[in-house]
Design a protein around this motif. Structure first.
Motif, PDB file in Angstrom:
ATOM      1  N   ALA A   1       5.462  -0.446  -2.711  1.00  0.00           N
ATOM      2  CA  ALA A   1       4.414  -1.128  -3.485  1.00  0.00           C
ATOM      3  C   ALA A   1       3.403  -0.116  -4.037  1.00  0.00           C
ATOM      4  CB  ALA A   1       3.709  -2.165  -2.621  1.00  0.00           C
ATOM      5  N   LYS A   2       3.038   0.872  -3.212  1.00  0.00           N
ATOM      6  CA  LYS A   2       2.117   1.931  -3.656  1.00  0.00           C
ATOM      7  C   LYS A   2       2.722   2.694  -4.839  1.00  0.00           C
ATOM      8  CE  LYS A   2      -0.466   3.388   0.427  1.00  0.00           C
ATOM      9  NZ  LYS A   2      -0.449   4.276   1.574  1.00  0.00           N
ATOM     10  N   ALA A   3       4.016   3.012  -4.720  1.00  0.00           N
ATOM     11  CA  ALA A   3       4.693   3.766  -5.784  1.00  0.00           C
ATOM     12  C   ALA A   3       4.754   2.960  -7.080  1.00  0.00           C
ATOM     13  CB  ALA A   3       6.094   4.167  -5.334  1.00  0.00           C
ATOM     14  N   PHE A   4       4.987   1.646  -6.968  1.00  0.00           N
ATOM     15  CA  PHE A   4       4.961   0.791  -8.166  1.00  0.00           C
ATOM     16  C   PHE A   4       3.562   0.800  -8.777  1.00  0.00           C
ATOM     17  CE2 PHE A   4       8.898  -1.245  -6.597  1.00  0.00           C
ATOM     18  CZ  PHE A   4       9.595  -1.363  -7.793  1.00  0.00           C
ATOM     19  N   GLN A   5       2.559   0.670  -7.918  1.00  0.00           N
ATOM     20  CA  GLN A   5       1.180   0.576  -8.397  1.00  0.00           C
ATOM     21  C   GLN A   5       0.749   1.845  -9.146  1.00  0.00           C
ATOM     22  OE1 GLN A   5      -2.271   0.110  -5.600  1.00  0.00           O
ATOM     23  NE2 GLN A   5      -2.230  -1.986  -6.359  1.00  0.00           N
ATOM     24  N   SER A   6       1.237   2.997  -8.682  1.00  0.00           N
ATOM     25  CA  SER A   6       0.859   4.258  -9.340  1.00  0.00           C
ATOM     26  C   SER A   6       1.869   4.667 -10.431  1.00  0.00           C
ATOM     27  CB  SER A   6       0.704   5.372  -8.302  1.00  0.00           C
ATOM     28  OG  SER A   6       1.918   5.550  -7.599  1.00  0.00           O
ATOM     29  N   HIS A   7       2.733   3.721 -10.811  1.00  0.00           N
ATOM     30  CA  HIS A   7       3.711   3.914 -11.910  1.00  0.00           C
ATOM     31  C   HIS A   7       4.688   5.068 -11.674  1.00  0.00           C
ATOM     32  CE1 HIS A   7       1.486   0.885 -14.056  1.00  0.00           C
ATOM     33  NE2 HIS A   7       0.376   1.588 -13.949  1.00  0.00           N
ATOM     34  N   GLU A   8       4.977   5.349 -10.388  1.00  0.00           N
ATOM     35  CA  GLU A   8       5.938   6.412 -10.073  1.00  0.00           C
ATOM     36  C   GLU A   8       7.346   6.061 -10.548  1.00  0.00           C
ATOM     37  OE1 GLU A   8       5.913   7.867  -5.976  1.00  0.00           O
ATOM     38  OE2 GLU A   8       3.747   7.493  -5.951  1.00  0.00           O
ATOM     39  N   PHE A   9       7.617   4.762 -10.691  1.00  0.00           N
ATOM     40  CA  PHE A   9       8.952   4.330 -11.107  1.00  0.00           C
ATOM     41  C   PHE A   9       9.025   4.086 -12.620  1.00  0.00           C
ATOM     42  CE2 PHE A   9       8.898   2.446  -6.628  1.00  0.00           C
ATOM     43  CZ  PHE A   9       9.530   3.559  -6.082  1.00  0.00           C
ATOM     44  N   GLY A  10       7.991   4.491 -13.329  1.00  0.00           N
ATOM     45  CA  GLY A  10       7.972   4.308 -14.781  1.00  0.00           C
ATOM     46  C   GLY A  10       7.229   3.035 -15.173  1.00  0.00           C
ATOM     47  N   GLU A  11       6.827   3.007 -16.417  1.00  0.00           N
ATOM     48  CA  GLU A  11       6.021   1.886 -16.931  1.00  0.00           C
ATOM     49  C   GLU A  11       6.798   0.573 -16.990  1.00  0.00           C
ATOM     50  OE1 GLU A  11       2.733   2.091 -17.552  1.00  0.00           O
ATOM     51  OE2 GLU A  11       2.843   4.187 -16.904  1.00  0.00           O
ATOM     52  N   ASN A  12       8.134   0.672 -17.094  1.00  0.00           N
ATOM     53  CA  ASN A  12       8.946  -0.546 -17.273  1.00  0.00           C
ATOM     54  C   ASN A  12       9.369  -1.195 -15.960  1.00  0.00           C
ATOM     55  OD1 ASN A  12       8.828  -0.275 -20.051  1.00  0.00           O
ATOM     56  ND2 ASN A  12      10.612   1.093 -20.086  1.00  0.00           N
ATOM     57  N   ALA A  13       9.092  -0.532 -14.837  1.00  0.00           N
ATOM     58  CA  ALA A  13       9.488  -1.082 -13.528  1.00  0.00           C
ATOM     59  C   ALA A  13       8.353  -1.917 -12.956  1.00  0.00           C
ATOM     60  CB  ALA A  13       9.839   0.056 -12.576  1.00  0.00           C
ATOM     61  N   LYS A  14       8.652  -3.175 -12.650  1.00  0.00           N
ATOM     62  CA  LYS A  14       7.615  -4.091 -12.147  1.00  0.00           C
ATOM     63  C   LYS A  14       8.062  -4.699 -10.819  1.00  0.00           C
ATOM     64  CE  LYS A  14       4.896  -4.180 -15.950  1.00  0.00           C
ATOM     65  NZ  LYS A  14       5.236  -2.825 -16.395  1.00  0.00           N
ATOM     66  N   LEU A  15       7.182  -4.617  -9.819  1.00  0.00           N
ATOM     67  CA  LEU A  15       7.436  -5.287  -8.541  1.00  0.00           C
ATOM     68  C   LEU A  15       6.978  -6.736  -8.690  1.00  0.00           C
ATOM     69  CD1 LEU A  15       8.254  -5.453  -5.616  1.00  0.00           C
ATOM     70  CD2 LEU A  15       6.123  -4.331  -4.970  1.00  0.00           C
ATOM     71  N   GLU A  16       7.938  -7.630  -8.859  1.00  0.00           N
ATOM     72  CA  GLU A  16       7.651  -9.023  -9.222  1.00  0.00           C
ATOM     73  C   GLU A  16       7.539  -9.965  -8.037  1.00  0.00           C
ATOM     74  OE1 GLU A  16       7.049 -10.817 -11.960  1.00  0.00           O
ATOM     75  OE2 GLU A  16       6.936  -9.002 -13.178  1.00  0.00           O
ATOM     76  N   LEU A  17       8.125  -9.567  -6.899  1.00  0.00           N
ATOM     77  CA  LEU A  17       8.274 -10.553  -5.822  1.00  0.00           C
ATOM     78  C   LEU A  17       8.492  -9.891  -4.480  1.00  0.00           C
ATOM     79  CD1 LEU A  17       9.073 -13.524  -4.785  1.00  0.00           C
ATOM     80  CD2 LEU A  17      11.402 -12.934  -5.464  1.00  0.00           C
ATOM     81  N   LEU A  18       7.823 -10.418  -3.460  1.00  0.00           N
ATOM     82  CA  LEU A  18       8.232 -10.186  -2.069  1.00  0.00           C
ATOM     83  C   LEU A  18       8.807 -11.497  -1.569  1.00  0.00           C
ATOM     84  CD1 LEU A  18       8.249  -8.758   0.786  1.00  0.00           C
ATOM     85  CD2 LEU A  18       6.055  -9.892   1.157  1.00  0.00           C
ATOM     86  N   PHE A  19      10.013 -11.451  -0.999  1.00  0.00           N
ATOM     87  CA  PHE A  19      10.508 -12.617  -0.265  1.00  0.00           C
ATOM     88  C   PHE A  19      10.546 -12.253   1.212  1.00  0.00           C
ATOM     89  CE2 PHE A  19      13.696 -14.947   2.084  1.00  0.00           C
ATOM     90  CZ  PHE A  19      13.142 -16.214   1.964  1.00  0.00           C
ATOM     91  N   CYS A  20       9.984 -13.145   2.041  1.00  0.00           N
ATOM     92  CA  CYS A  20       9.973 -12.932   3.488  1.00  0.00           C
ATOM     93  C   CYS A  20      10.435 -14.211   4.184  1.00  0.00           C
ATOM     94  CB  CYS A  20       8.564 -12.559   3.941  1.00  0.00           C
ATOM     95  SG  CYS A  20       8.467 -12.247   5.718  1.00  0.00           S
ATOM     96  N   ASP A  21      11.324 -14.052   5.160  1.00  0.00           N
ATOM     97  CA  ASP A  21      11.868 -15.220   5.880  1.00  0.00           C
ATOM     98  C   ASP A  21      11.060 -15.569   7.126  1.00  0.00           C
ATOM     99  OD1 ASP A  21      12.767 -12.778   6.955  1.00  0.00           O
ATOM    100  OD2 ASP A  21      14.487 -13.731   7.927  1.00  0.00           O
ATOM    101  N   HIS A  22       9.937 -14.891   7.336  1.00  0.00           N
ATOM    102  CA  HIS A  22       9.048 -15.202   8.459  1.00  0.00           C
ATOM    103  C   HIS A  22       7.631 -15.396   7.910  1.00  0.00           C
ATOM    104  CE1 HIS A  22      11.994 -14.479  11.582  1.00  0.00           C
ATOM    105  NE2 HIS A  22      12.319 -13.344  11.008  1.00  0.00           N
ATOM    106  N   PRO A  23       7.172 -16.633   7.782  1.00  0.00           N
ATOM    107  CA  PRO A  23       5.869 -16.899   7.156  1.00  0.00           C
ATOM    108  C   PRO A  23       4.672 -16.204   7.803  1.00  0.00           C
ATOM    109  CG  PRO A  23       7.168 -18.908   7.256  1.00  0.00           C
ATOM    110  CD  PRO A  23       7.933 -17.885   8.040  1.00  0.00           C
ATOM    111  N   ASN A  24       4.792 -15.738   9.048  1.00  0.00           N
ATOM    112  CA  ASN A  24       3.664 -15.053   9.696  1.00  0.00           C
ATOM    113  C   ASN A  24       3.840 -13.543   9.799  1.00  0.00           C
ATOM    114  OD1 ASN A  24       2.305 -17.536  10.223  1.00  0.00           O
ATOM    115  ND2 ASN A  24       3.734 -17.901  11.901  1.00  0.00           N
ATOM    116  N   ALA A  25       4.836 -12.999   9.117  1.00  0.00           N
ATOM    117  CA  ALA A  25       5.116 -11.556   9.227  1.00  0.00           C
ATOM    118  C   ALA A  25       3.999 -10.723   8.598  1.00  0.00           C
ATOM    119  CB  ALA A  25       6.446 -11.236   8.559  1.00  0.00           C
ATOM    120  N   PRO A  26       3.666  -9.574   9.209  1.00  0.00           N
ATOM    121  CA  PRO A  26       2.606  -8.705   8.672  1.00  0.00           C
ATOM    122  C   PRO A  26       2.851  -8.246   7.227  1.00  0.00           C
ATOM    123  CG  PRO A  26       3.203  -8.022  10.896  1.00  0.00           C
ATOM    124  CD  PRO A  26       4.186  -9.080  10.505  1.00  0.00           C
TER     125      PRO A  26
END
Length: 200
Positions: free
Chosen positions: A18-43
């Motif tokens: 997430a940090k790398a996406f935020q600082s555009h390390e993966f390029g301007e066209n790469a967007k972190l669109e979603l986290l899916f988690c199967d445990h609603p209380n997970a950190p």
């Protein structure tokens, strides 16, 4: 490229990415669109909130069975127009419901040097082998997933040493260190290659 990360627990690898996406390390066209988690209380959910990442979370149990659970996930992936799924400590096997729609588009991080120690508790099992048989190394593997358990095509691997004075915690910390270095490197390369393809 629109990316989804799947995680089940603490989410340290999620945070590194997430940090790398935020600082555009993966390029301007790469967007972190979603986290899916199967445990609603997970950190990891709190980590996603910190980075402003859209989160979907529900349990398999709440869906009645695995097929319905994965159909619901697939619906979300399609609605968010996801191109690539990145598994970062997601503790469930992906079935053909999702796999058939994302063939060659799901990558996984495994805390062992595959084909050694497939499946769960890979770090503990490698450490146990160190205690019983003197094993001196384990590793980290990043691979595409297929229908088998940790059997898909390997993208990159790195050995991690096991030292005489290690316990499970020190070994786990060293493996996480390697994961946090390797996963962004590999993802960057994949996204650059995909970007080149779409520009040609």
């Amino acid at each position: 490229m629109r990316i989804a990360i799947f995680a089940s627990g603490n989410g340290t690898n999620f945070e590194v990415l997430a940090k790398a996406f935020q600082s555009h390390e993966f390029g301007e066209n790469a967007k972190l669109e979603l986290l899916f988690c199967d445990h609603p209380n997970a950190p990891v959910i709190k980590r996603a909130e910190k980075y402003g990442v859209y989160t979907a979370t529900f349990t398999l149990k709440s869906c009645g069975n695995k097929e319905e659970y994965e159909k619901k996930i697939l619906q979300i992936l399609k609605s968010r127009k996801i191109d690539l799924v990145v598994l970062a400590g997601y503790m469930r096997v992906i079935s053909p419901v999702i796999l058939n729609n994302f063939d060659g588009k799901i990558i996984n991080l495994h805390p062992a040097y595959l084909p050694e120690f497939t499946g769960l508790h890979a770090i503990e099992r490698a450490f146990q082998d160190h205690v019983e048989n003197g094993r001196t190394q384990t590793g980290v593997t990043i691979h595409y997933i297929d229908e088998g358990l940790d059997t898909g095509p390997i993208i990159k691997q790195e050995h991690v040493p096991i030292y005489k004075d290690d316990d499970v915690d020190t070994l786990e910390a060293r493996i996480h260190q390697t994961e946090h270095k390797l996963y962004p490197e590999v993802l960057k390369k994949i996204l650059e290659e995909e970007n080149e393809k779409s520009n040609n």
